[in-house]
Design a protein around this motif. Structure first.
Motif, mmCIF file in Angstrom:
data_model
loop_
_atom_site.group_PDB
_atom_site.id
_atom_site.type_symbol
_atom_site.label_atom_id
_atom_site.label_comp_id
_atom_site.label_asym_id
_atom_site.label_seq_id
_atom_site.Cartn_x
_atom_site.Cartn_y
_atom_site.Cartn_z
ATOM 1 N N ASP A 512 -2.778 3.914 0.551
ATOM 2 C CA ASP A 512 -2.837 3.196 -0.723
ATOM 3 C C ASP A 512 -3.964 3.844 -1.510
ATOM 4 O OD1 ASP A 512 -2.801 1.432 -2.800
ATOM 5 O OD2 ASP A 512 -3.590 -0.274 -1.670
ATOM 6 N N LYS A 513 -3.660 4.349 -2.692
ATOM 7 C CA LYS A 513 -4.634 5.120 -3.451
ATOM 8 C C LYS A 513 -4.992 4.391 -4.732
ATOM 9 C CE LYS A 513 -5.597 9.902 -4.725
ATOM 10 N NZ LYS A 513 -5.099 11.285 -4.714
ATOM 11 N N ASN A 514 -6.288 4.217 -4.930
ATOM 12 C CA ASN A 514 -6.807 3.628 -6.159
ATOM 13 C C ASN A 514 -7.858 4.580 -6.706
ATOM 14 O OD1 ASN A 514 -7.660 2.054 -8.264
ATOM 15 N ND2 ASN A 514 -8.665 0.510 -6.993
ATOM 16 N N GLY A 515 -7.461 5.401 -7.689
ATOM 17 C CA GLY A 515 -8.348 6.459 -8.157
ATOM 18 C C GLY A 515 -8.536 7.461 -7.039
ATOM 19 N N GLN A 516 -9.803 7.693 -6.648
ATOM 20 C CA GLN A 516 -10.056 8.592 -5.541
ATOM 21 C C GLN A 516 -10.292 7.837 -4.238
ATOM 22 O OE1 GLN A 516 -12.262 12.202 -6.084
ATOM 23 N NE2 GLN A 516 -12.561 11.794 -8.230
ATOM 24 N N THR A 517 -10.155 6.526 -4.257
ATOM 25 C CA THR A 517 -10.314 5.723 -3.054
ATOM 26 C C THR A 517 -8.973 5.630 -2.337
ATOM 27 O OG1 THR A 517 -12.066 4.427 -4.090
ATOM 28 C CG2 THR A 517 -11.006 3.484 -2.142
ATOM 29 N N GLU A 518 -8.954 6.003 -1.065
ATOM 30 C CA GLU A 518 -7.739 5.951 -0.270
ATOM 31 C C GLU A 518 -7.964 5.073 0.950
ATOM 32 O OE1 GLU A 518 -5.253 10.009 -0.832
ATOM 33 O OE2 GLU A 518 -7.032 10.188 0.421
ATOM 34 N N VAL A 519 -6.983 4.255 1.263
ATOM 35 C CA VAL A 519 -7.009 3.411 2.448
ATOM 36 C C VAL A 519 -5.765 3.725 3.265
ATOM 37 C CG1 VAL A 519 -6.984 1.051 3.334
ATOM 38 C CG2 VAL A 519 -8.298 1.598 1.266
ATOM 39 N N ILE A 520 -5.953 4.063 4.530
ATOM 40 C CA ILE A 520 -4.824 4.351 5.415
ATOM 41 C C ILE A 520 -4.212 3.039 5.887
ATOM 42 C CG2 ILE A 520 -4.142 5.352 7.631
ATOM 43 C CD1 ILE A 520 -6.326 7.440 7.270
ATOM 44 N N HIS A 521 -2.886 2.927 5.721
ATOM 45 C CA HIS A 521 -2.177 1.722 6.160
ATOM 46 C C HIS A 521 -1.243 1.986 7.335
ATOM 47 C CE1 HIS A 521 -3.692 -0.993 3.189
ATOM 48 N NE2 HIS A 521 -3.227 -0.301 2.166
ATOM 49 N N ALA A 538 4.639 8.388 18.182
ATOM 50 C CA ALA A 538 3.992 7.078 18.246
ATOM 51 C C ALA A 538 3.550 6.668 16.850
ATOM 52 C CB ALA A 538 2.798 7.113 19.199
ATOM 53 N N PHE A 539 3.398 5.335 16.646
ATOM 54 C CA PHE A 539 2.992 4.783 15.347
ATOM 55 C C PHE A 539 1.934 3.723 15.533
ATOM 56 C CE2 PHE A 539 7.497 5.747 15.094
ATOM 57 C CZ PHE A 539 7.584 6.493 13.939
ATOM 58 N N VAL A 540 1.198 3.464 14.479
ATOM 59 C CA VAL A 540 0.408 2.250 14.373
ATOM 60 C C VAL A 540 0.350 1.874 12.903
ATOM 61 C CG1 VAL A 540 -1.803 3.466 14.275
ATOM 62 C CG2 VAL A 540 -1.755 1.077 14.985
ATOM 63 N N ILE A 541 0.577 0.593 12.608
ATOM 64 C CA ILE A 541 0.663 0.087 11.237
ATOM 65 C C ILE A 541 -0.398 -1.000 11.063
ATOM 66 C CG2 ILE A 541 2.197 -0.841 9.450
ATOM 67 C CD1 ILE A 541 3.212 1.773 10.714
ATOM 68 N N ARG A 542 -1.091 -0.993 9.913
ATOM 69 C CA ARG A 542 -2.054 -2.055 9.624
ATOM 70 C C ARG A 542 -1.338 -3.408 9.634
ATOM 71 N NH1 ARG A 542 -7.149 -1.902 7.019
ATOM 72 N NH2 ARG A 542 -6.861 0.344 6.638
ATOM 73 N N GLU A 543 -1.972 -4.396 10.238
ATOM 74 C CA GLU A 543 -1.322 -5.694 10.422
ATOM 75 C C GLU A 543 -0.786 -6.275 9.114
ATOM 76 O OE1 GLU A 543 -4.087 -4.738 11.770
ATOM 77 O OE2 GLU A 543 -4.118 -5.229 13.898
#
Length: 610
Positions: A512-521, A538-543
């Motif tokens: 998820d990108k907001n400007g230059q801030t990125e959060v891995i989901h 394999a996977f892992v997803i943010r709750e």
């Protein structure tokens, strides 16, 4: 206006005076020729100017006794050679601050030699295609000496000067210099495509002249409501203005107007700006003011460089000890864009020199070269290999981001060099690699439940983001993913997980990108099992993002990439109690296979059958 052809130079100038020569495409060549012809006993006239599109006759060695050059921007081979040979001086200065040199008498002017249009019925001439620092020079000089050129367009804005202000003038028709749009190559096209991805609808642009700006403009045809607040404009803006892509409707400063200080291009451009009420030519101290630039929300500044080091320092005016151009307006606009709400300062350059023999992303700047734009100014660096995001990044993260967009032939060498200075720790052994199957930009836009996300490879600079992702998980998530409860994600471990040889294994993420801030989901990866021509996934997803289809999308992408690489099978080990993940694999075509474990289910997908 009565005819005047002879100028009494002896009444206007004396030896040792300082004169200003008009800028860019408005160099009064006939006027300078007249001065040389009638110079008589004049000597040591200091000539001050910025970029001049001219034969620059004043820089010819045969006039060394008449003229002493002090250029504020090096352009043209005659002046560049004179500076290199020590016959001319170069004074570095931000373009926004050059007018202060005249006004505060740091460089007091005895005369300003400029080119203007014929006067209108009210006696006003237009400075035409070059207002920039000409306006300040004309206001500060003791004498204004003008070449009145009937081929000079009458531009709008703060471009007018009355005949009463002119001490002497001569009529001389002169064609404006024509600079045709450049021929674009594959590298430049790719850079333009990447830069265009950083430009949102409603943004305001600063662009220059040359291959990269033209390439960027060429990829904006499908954008909407763009504006222009730029030191200069070229032919590339015409089609976008005619098509309504550039309409300045969303500008928050000079709404409805394209704002510039000068233009350079073809006769089509000069005709387009002639009397055009939608384009305003304003002085450099106003247009290039970082404060004024920042008043445009979503301000996009696009500039180039000679080289960029791995900390983000930008060299733009020199090649080693050889001064090549000047500071110009680069820092003005980069700073202004950085201060703008939603603004983006961008440095765009090819990854190598033209012959490919030298990297322009360097471990340290060349001896003798000077930093024009500091490492604290730059937010984005773009090459034909991608976009490096630098704002808020540590030196280690910057180095890894810049190595990622360097030419592949130089990445290992760059990593080796920075490790010598501990910018990148010893455990960082792998250089960034690409996932070519994701396309040239290695990025896919996703629309998930009316929100925009990006699917892209994990990168070495994601080390901290992956740590944050890990520490966001609940104990249950960690147990389902790792089959035990790990309590730490160290820098070394995180580095290993993001420094993937993407040409062998694969690691993708959804951010998820907001400007230059990125959060891995979400993160999905596979490891190649070479002896079986298989890979384990394999996977892992943010709750908070579960049940939205992220795992399904990652699986589809990885399956397609593995299949295109000729891998025979894809396998997965899933805990029996992880019902959602089992469902995803089964829907993806995976088939349960015999397995010894009572806690795990083993699934396999045939990739090449059918």
């Amino acid at each position: 206006m009565s005819a005047q052809t002879a100028i009494d130079w002896s009444a206007l100038l004396k030896s040792g005076d300082r004169i200003f020569i008009g800028s860019n495409a408005a160099v009064p060549d006939a006027l300078i020729g007249n001065l040389i012809e009638h110079s008589r006993d004049l000597n040591d006239i200091e000539v001050v100017h910025i970029l001049t599109l001219s034969d620059q006759i004043w820089a010819d060695p045969k006039h060394k006794n008449l003229f002493k050059i002090n250029t504020l921007f090096i352009g043209g081979e005659a002046v560049r050679t004179a500076v290199a040979e020590g016959r001319a001086d170069y004074t570095p200065c931000f373009l926004s601050e050059i007018p202060q040199l005249f006004e505060a008498n740091h460089l007091p002017l005895d005369a300003a030699l400029i080119m203007v249009s014929p006067p209108d019925e009210y006696g006003y001439c237009s400075m035409g295609v070059s207002v920039d620092v000409v306006s300040a020079a004309a206001q500060s000089a003791r004498h204004i000496i003008a070449q009145i050129n009937p081929r000079m367009p009458r531009t709008n804005g703060h471009s007018f000067i009355h005949m009463d202000q002119i001490s002497a003038w001569m009529e001389a028709e002169q064609a404006l210099p024509v600079v045709p749009p450049p021929q674009l190559d594959r590298v430049t096209e790719r850079i333009g495509q990447y830069v265009s991805l950083l430009i949102e609808d409603g943004a305001t642009l600063q662009v220059g002249i040359g291959k990269i700006p033209e390439a960027v403009l060429g990829y904006l045809a499908n954008h909407k409501d763009l504006g222009v607040h730029s030191e200069m404009i070229s032919d590339g803006v015409i089609d976008l203005m005619v098509r309504g892509v550039i309409n300045n409707r969303k500008k928050t400063f000079h709404n409805g107007k394209t704002v510039t200080t000068f233009c350079i291009g073809t006769r089509r451009l000069y005709d387009y700006v002639d009397g055009n009420p939608h384009i305003e030519f304003l002085p450099s101290e106003y247009v290039n003011s970082p404060v004024n630039i920042s008043r445009n929300e979503r301000m996009i500044s696009i500039n180039s460089a000679i080289e960029v080091d791995l900390t983000g320092q930008v060299v733009a005016d020199s090649i080693g000890y050889k001064f090549y151009s000047g500071i110009g307006g680069q820092v003005d606009f980069i700073r202004g864009a950085a201060l703008s709400k939603g603004g983006k300062p961008i440095i765009a350059l090819p990854s190598t020199t033209r012959d490919g023999s030298v990297s322009r992303i360097v471990p340290y700047i060349t001896e003798g070269a000077g930093v024009v734009t500091s490492r604290g100014h730059v937010h984005y660096v773009v090459t034909e290999f991608g976009i490096a995001s630098l704002q808020g990044k540590s030196i280690r993260e910057r180095a890894l981001e810049l190595i990622r967009v360097a030419h592949p032939d130089f990445r290992a060498q760059l990593l080796q060099e920075v490790r010598k200075h501990f910018w990148v720790p010893g455990y960082q052994t792998d250089m960034p690699t690409s996932v070519r199957e994701l396309g040239d930009i290695e990025l896919k836009k996703l629309d998930i439940q009316n929100r925009s996300f990006e699917l892209r490879p994990l990168r070495p600079a994601d080390e901290r983001r992956l740590q944050e992702f890990f520490y966001s998980h609940t104990k249950e998530t960690l147990l389902l993913r790792y089959n035990y409860h790990p309590k730490q994600m160290s820098r070394e471990k995180s580095c290993t997980l993001v420094s993937v040889n993407q040409e062998r294994d694969l690691a993708l993420c959804i951010v998820d990108k907001n400007g230059q801030t990125e959060v891995i989901h979400a993160v999905g990866r596979y490891y190649l099992i070479a002896e079986k021509n298989s890979c384990e996934v394999a996977f892992v997803i943010r709750e908070s993002q579960r049940g939205k289809g992220m795992a399904k999308r990652l699986l589809a992408e990885m399956t397609a990439i593995a299949r295109s690489r000729g891998i025979a099978t894809m396998c997965a080990y899933v805990r029996k109690d992880n019902k959602p993940m089992l469902s995803i694999f089964k829907k993806g075509g995976f088939v349960k296979q015999p397995h010894d474990s009572v806690q795990e289910v083993y699934l396999e997908l045939e990739l090449q059958s059918g």
